[in-house]
Design a protein around this motif. Sequence first.
Motif, PDB file in Angstrom:
ATOM      1  N   GLU A 175       0.812  -1.220   0.000  1.00 56.82           N
ATOM      2  CA  GLU A 175       0.000   0.000   0.000  1.00 56.82           C
ATOM      3  C   GLU A 175       0.844   1.268   0.000  1.00 56.82           C
ATOM      4  OE1 GLU A 175      -2.173  -3.465   1.220  1.00 56.82           O
ATOM      5  OE2 GLU A 175      -0.384  -2.575   2.133  1.00 56.82           O
ATOM      6  N   ARG A 176       2.086   1.163   0.368  1.00 59.13           N
ATOM      7  CA  ARG A 176       3.007   2.305   0.285  1.00 59.13           C
ATOM      8  C   ARG A 176       4.306   1.857  -0.393  1.00 59.13           C
ATOM      9  NH1 ARG A 176       2.913   1.636   6.475  1.00 59.13           N
ATOM     10  NH2 ARG A 176       4.760   0.377   6.919  1.00 59.13           N
TER      11      ARG A 176
ATOM     12  N   ALA B 243       7.476   4.283  -1.547  1.00 59.34           N
ATOM     13  CA  ALA B 243       8.277   4.815  -0.439  1.00 59.34           C
ATOM     14  C   ALA B 243       9.037   3.705   0.290  1.00 59.34           C
ATOM     15  CB  ALA B 243       7.376   5.570   0.544  1.00 59.34           C
ATOM     16  N   ASP B 244       8.362   2.597   0.551  1.00 58.22           N
ATOM     17  CA  ASP B 244       9.015   1.512   1.287  1.00 58.22           C
ATOM     18  C   ASP B 244      10.126   0.865   0.464  1.00 58.22           C
ATOM     19  OD1 ASP B 244       7.411   1.967   3.432  1.00 58.22           O
ATOM     20  OD2 ASP B 244       6.343   0.056   3.377  1.00 58.22           O
TER      21      ASP B 244
END
Length: 253
Positions: free
Chosen positions: A187-188, A191-192
């Motif tokens: 879900e991210r 960025a991760d």
Amino acid sequence: MEQARTIEQSFRASYGRYAARYGRHRLNYKTNISARYRYVYVETAKVACSSIKQTLQSAEFGRPGLRYAHPQDVHRRELSPLLRPEQFAAVDVFTAPDFFRFCFVRNPFSRLLSAYLDKIAGGKPQKAKILGALGRPEDDFSHPVPFETFVAIVCDQDDEAMDLHWRPQSTETMIEDVRYDFIGRAERFEADFAAVLNRVGIDPALYASRQDAHRTGADEKLRMHYTCEMEQRVVRRFARDFALFGYPPEIGA
């Protein structure tokens, strides 16, 4: 010398235990080890694994923008520069302090729907066993399988009977045996994954790549496909995933 031999024997025994627990083929397929950047990536199907492996293989080769002629080739271990546990059998890469270990997880509702849209509704080979479970010829790919039927079949399967594309993430990540330094979320993802690449010394601007061949847009389609009864059935079957990875056991929460 004797101490070093004892340590190596201990590590090889550890590999044997992992292989016995998870299956040698499965263990070596899902585990991607970089000798160059000293990381271990344990993949989970339907959690951006194509994009992750495309990027990691490109960096390991030192070839920015690397693309295989056939997108599926990114999953062919014989083409990958990343190593397998059996090639590192003298080192317990799942616990050794000099390796950075990471994986990615996804909302179980979204992952299961994505597997259905890609593999079952999409008529991929994984549909054959679902057809067989329905008493249909396994080559009768023209026979429709509603999502509700798929969910019912999957939720009655034990982990070993499941296809890796919907097997619980708590099993696929080998969470009980791997000392993870980082567990990213789909879900991210951007960025991760950028954080992971920076941590191991890979330039995201140079190597990060998105592989869209298997994207289904499942995250935006949950309410279209799940009934309340199906939702509860998935929560019960994948309860450990919801609990371990902190996902709410209801859609839209």
